[in-house]
Design an enzyme around this catalytic site. Structure first.
Site: not given
Ligand code: PGA
Length: 259
Positions: A13, A15, A217
């Protein structure tokens, strides 16, 4: 706990990172290297703006294109929104639905998330329904109740034959972008809870075949421990999906599980 063998799925993802050029550059790298991990389904979710370029780049490759969000309706007066039908036309395979950032920052309700799940399925886009509790909810002993409420609304009204097209992503909000991942045992506990939720309500094939991803994470260094759990069928990856090597390390761990 389930012993069923499900093909692992890893979704990156991205984002609100990487414009069309940067997104395309990472897609170019991934489409080559992902060929080395045939036991895993892999998808990447760029911004809407970068989706056309990435979809074109990844056409006929092993890497699927994923959208980060959608509106439930097919078309209409919904300024700024994108419909599942439009995503399907672009060749999008999966769409994230109800990501905690959508729920928390943009106020999406459980029932609106359920509408999106149904909208995706109508259009032939596979929804990845994201669920997960906040730290306050976990500390109050409500993690399972919150996940159950989100599942109730997210899966409401779906015929059983469509359920097999849904993927669940368990993402504890306190572990997203914080560097603090759930321990494999903590994650497995909720994954097993989700699996038994499905077992209690639907015919056995649903709980056996539905993939439940962990997100929050996930990194190369913790992926093997998480993906070694019986009910963790893959990962939804944020930060570590933004660079090739970090993402590939997670795909490699999933490949181990799938081989
Ligand atoms: P992160 O995000 O791996 O940066 O914690 C995971 C997500 O929001 O899908």
């Amino acid at each position: 706990m389930s012993t069923g063998k499900r093909r692992p799925l890893v979704v990156g993802n991205w984002k609100m990172n990487k414009g069309p050029q940067e997104a395309d550059a990472l897609a170019v790298q991934l489409k080559v290297v992902i060929q080395d991990y045939p036991a895993v389904d892999v998808g990447v979710a760029p911004t809407f703006l970068a989706l056309p370029a990435v979809a074109e780049r990844l056409k006929h490759t092993a890497v699927q294109v994923v959208a980060q969000n959608c509106h439930p309706e097919v078309s209409g007066a919904y300024t700024g929104e994108v419909s599942p039908e439009m995503l399907r036309q672009l060749g999008v395979t999966w769409c994230l639905v109800g990501h905690s950032e959508r729920r928390q920052i943009f106020g999406e309700s459980d029932s609106f998330v359920g509408q999106k799940v149904r909208g995706c399925l109508r259009a032939g886009v596979l929804p990845i329904l994201c669920v997960g509790e906040t730290l306050a909810e976990r500390d109050a002993g409500q993690a399972e109740a919150v996940v159950q409420r989100q599942l109730d609304a997210g899966l409401a009204g779906l015929p059983t034959d469509q359920l097999a097209s849904v993927t669940i992503a368990y993402e504890p909000v306190w572990a997203i972008g914080t560097g603090r991942n759930a321990s494999p045992q903590q994650a497995q506990e909720i994954h097993a809870f989700i699996r038994s939720y499905l077992e209690d309500r639907y015919p056995p094939f649903v709980s056996r075949s539905m993939r439940i991803l962990y997100g929050g994470s996930v990194k190369g260094s913790n992926a093997a421990g998480l993906l070694g759990q019986a009910d963790i069928d893959g990962a939804l990856v944020g930060g570590a999906a933004l660079t090739r090597d970090d993402f590939v390390a997670i795909v490699a761990a999933a490949h181990q599980r799938g081989s």
